[in-house]
Write a protein that holds these residues in place. Sequence first.
Motif, PDB file in Angstrom:
ATOM      1  N   PHE A  26      29.045  61.697  90.682  1.00  0.00           N
ATOM      2  CA  PHE A  26      28.462  61.976  89.372  1.00  0.00           C
ATOM      3  C   PHE A  26      29.556  61.799  88.328  1.00  0.00           C
ATOM      4  N   LYS A  27      29.138  61.501  87.103  1.00  0.00           N
ATOM      5  CA  LYS A  27      30.084  61.143  86.045  1.00  0.00           C
ATOM      6  C   LYS A  27      30.622  62.391  85.355  1.00  0.00           C
ATOM      7  N   TYR A  28      31.892  62.283  84.926  1.00  0.00           N
ATOM      8  CA  TYR A  28      32.609  63.400  84.320  1.00  0.00           C
ATOM      9  C   TYR A  28      33.468  62.853  83.203  1.00  0.00           C
ATOM     10  N   GLN A  29      33.356  63.451  82.012  1.00  0.00           N
ATOM     11  CA  GLN A  29      34.098  63.006  80.837  1.00  0.00           C
ATOM     12  C   GLN A  29      35.003  64.119  80.355  1.00  0.00           C
ATOM     13  N   ALA A  30      36.200  63.738  79.894  1.00  0.00           N
ATOM     14  CA  ALA A  30      37.125  64.746  79.401  1.00  0.00           C
ATOM     15  C   ALA A  30      37.935  64.194  78.243  1.00  0.00           C
ATOM     16  N   VAL A  31      38.332  65.076  77.300  1.00  0.00           N
ATOM     17  CA  VAL A  31      39.194  64.725  76.174  1.00  0.00           C
ATOM     18  C   VAL A  31      40.490  65.511  76.303  1.00  0.00           C
ATOM     19  N   VAL A  32      41.622  64.821  76.309  1.00  0.00           N
ATOM     20  CA  VAL A  32      42.927  65.452  76.477  1.00  0.00           C
ATOM     21  C   VAL A  32      43.538  65.709  75.104  1.00  0.00           C
ATOM     22  N   ARG A  33      43.964  66.952  74.869  1.00  0.00           N
ATOM     23  CA  ARG A  33      44.568  67.319  73.592  1.00  0.00           C
ATOM     24  C   ARG A  33      45.879  68.063  73.825  1.00  0.00           C
ATOM     25  N   ASP A  34      46.785  67.998  72.838  1.00  0.00           N
ATOM     26  CA  ASP A  34      48.030  68.754  72.940  1.00  0.00           C
ATOM     27  C   ASP A  34      47.836  70.140  72.369  1.00  0.00           C
ATOM     28  N   GLY A  35      48.948  70.906  72.294  1.00  0.00           N
ATOM     29  CA  GLY A  35      48.856  72.284  71.845  1.00  0.00           C
ATOM     30  C   GLY A  35      48.403  72.441  70.423  1.00  0.00           C
ATOM     31  N   ASN A  36      48.520  71.378  69.613  1.00  0.00           N
ATOM     32  CA  ASN A  36      48.074  71.429  68.220  1.00  0.00           C
ATOM     33  C   ASN A  36      46.648  70.931  68.041  1.00  0.00           C
ATOM     34  N   THR A  70      44.128  57.592  79.229  1.00  0.00           N
ATOM     35  CA  THR A  70      43.250  57.972  78.124  1.00  0.00           C
ATOM     36  C   THR A  70      43.063  56.788  77.183  1.00  0.00           C
ATOM     37  N   ASN A  71      41.903  56.725  76.545  1.00  0.00           N
ATOM     38  CA  ASN A  71      41.667  55.633  75.600  1.00  0.00           C
ATOM     39  C   ASN A  71      42.195  56.007  74.212  1.00  0.00           C
ATOM     40  N   GLY A  72      41.849  55.219  73.219  1.00  0.00           N
ATOM     41  CA  GLY A  72      42.349  55.455  71.878  1.00  0.00           C
ATOM     42  C   GLY A  72      41.878  56.752  71.243  1.00  0.00           C
ATOM     43  N   PHE A  73      40.925  57.444  71.894  1.00  0.00           N
ATOM     44  CA  PHE A  73      40.433  58.720  71.382  1.00  0.00           C
ATOM     45  C   PHE A  73      40.823  59.879  72.297  1.00  0.00           C
ATOM     46  N   GLY A  74      41.690  59.623  73.281  1.00  0.00           N
ATOM     47  CA  GLY A  74      42.095  60.660  74.211  1.00  0.00           C
ATOM     48  C   GLY A  74      41.086  60.924  75.300  1.00  0.00           C
TER      49      GLY A  74
END
Length: 459
Positions: A26-36, A70-74
């Motif tokens: 099954f498909k799973y999407q995630a956005v990676v962000r830093d502490g800020n 990650t792509n251009g949007f994280g």
Amino acid sequence: MKKFLFLISAVLISATNIFAQSPESFKYQAVVRDGNGATINNSSIGIQMTILQGSMTGTAVYTETFAPTTNGFGLVNLEIGTGTTTDNFSAIDWANGPYYIKTAVDYSGGTTYTDLGTSQLVSVPYALYATSAGNVPQNTSDLNNDSGFITDPNDADSDPSNEIQIIVSADAGNYITAGTDGGALITNLDDGDWTVSGSDQYSTVTGNVGIGTTTPSEKLEVVGIVELSLSPGDEMVILNDDVWTHGSGDQDFGDGGDHFMVASRQSSFESAGIYGDGDHVTIWSPGDGAPGQPAALLYVNDEDSYDGGTDSDPFNNTALKAYLNTAGNWVAASDRNRKENIVQLEGSLDKLVELNGYSYNFKLAPEELEKGDQPVTSYGVIAQEVYEVFPELVDVAEDGSHYVCYTEFIPIIIESVKEQQSEMEEVKTELEEVKQENEILKAQLKAFEERLKALEAEK
């Protein structure tokens, strides 16, 4: 510290037949962000996903790893069940839940994972369970006389394999056909906005179309740069800007308010175009010259002279009327072969002396005065006076405005100078004759004086 923001955006079954076998992922999407809170874009990371049974600290029934970028949007897109693992995804008993998914990440792209939390897999992933759906009929014959639901799905034709296969939408012509192998074909999902006809596509929408805007004010409104090209290095650019990207550096044409630019670009150093704004219009060109023609920055052709039946050269057949050469001078066509009824001018001097030269200022429009424009002193003639002597040099508009072709004074001046020179030659000849006569008279006078002295001496 970095944070991993994860979203299950879409859970899809990868199996061919939901009723026949367990799914594989099954498909799973995630956005990676830093502490800020800023996204971590275009970076290689390591991810470990673990499915736990029973509770957030339950038994790990499946563990796998991924090494995505990650792509251009994280954003990263994963398919749970397809990562690197020694476990068996198909062996998960989805009916014996609840199940939880734990996420761990190595931001350097390695395998030293940091636990970022666990969340429950709720209703959507349980659509993955197919083998436990034992009370779902596997073929149409099982539905016969199923009390309270379908009593007889037979549509009275001779093919029993096509029962309950077509789902028709409310929009005419759109439908989903279920195949006998459990697959599905979505057909003709056309909302009427665009129509495909062979290799063409067109719209019958009567309103406006917008690209980059939700409120188009014209038939087609584009917010952004429009680039049309047949191939790289062969392109046309239309943009609402005052800066042109050139190989030598950006060229800023001005700040005259709303502006436009239409240009062609062969390479970063070879381009031609036209720019306009509220202050001025500028044309630029490489000045290399058209094939077979003198080098020029700009050519002016008469379209009425085009003759495709003779050749495809737009400059032939007297089409080229004038051009602006690379020195900045206008050059006009004047070939004898283009002319007929050639008559040499006569009496030009007498007519020319009837004209007067003036200095003057053109009247400024109210808007120009409001802007603070200053009048410019010019030198020229009065068109109405020229019309009385050389009407061929003056054009008159319907409103009575007069326009003078100054360049056509050149042959008149040439002939006038020649006529004046001829008159000067005649005067010169006459002066020479007077000079000779004067010498004769002087000689005669001298002889008379000498004789007179001799007579006086004899007395």
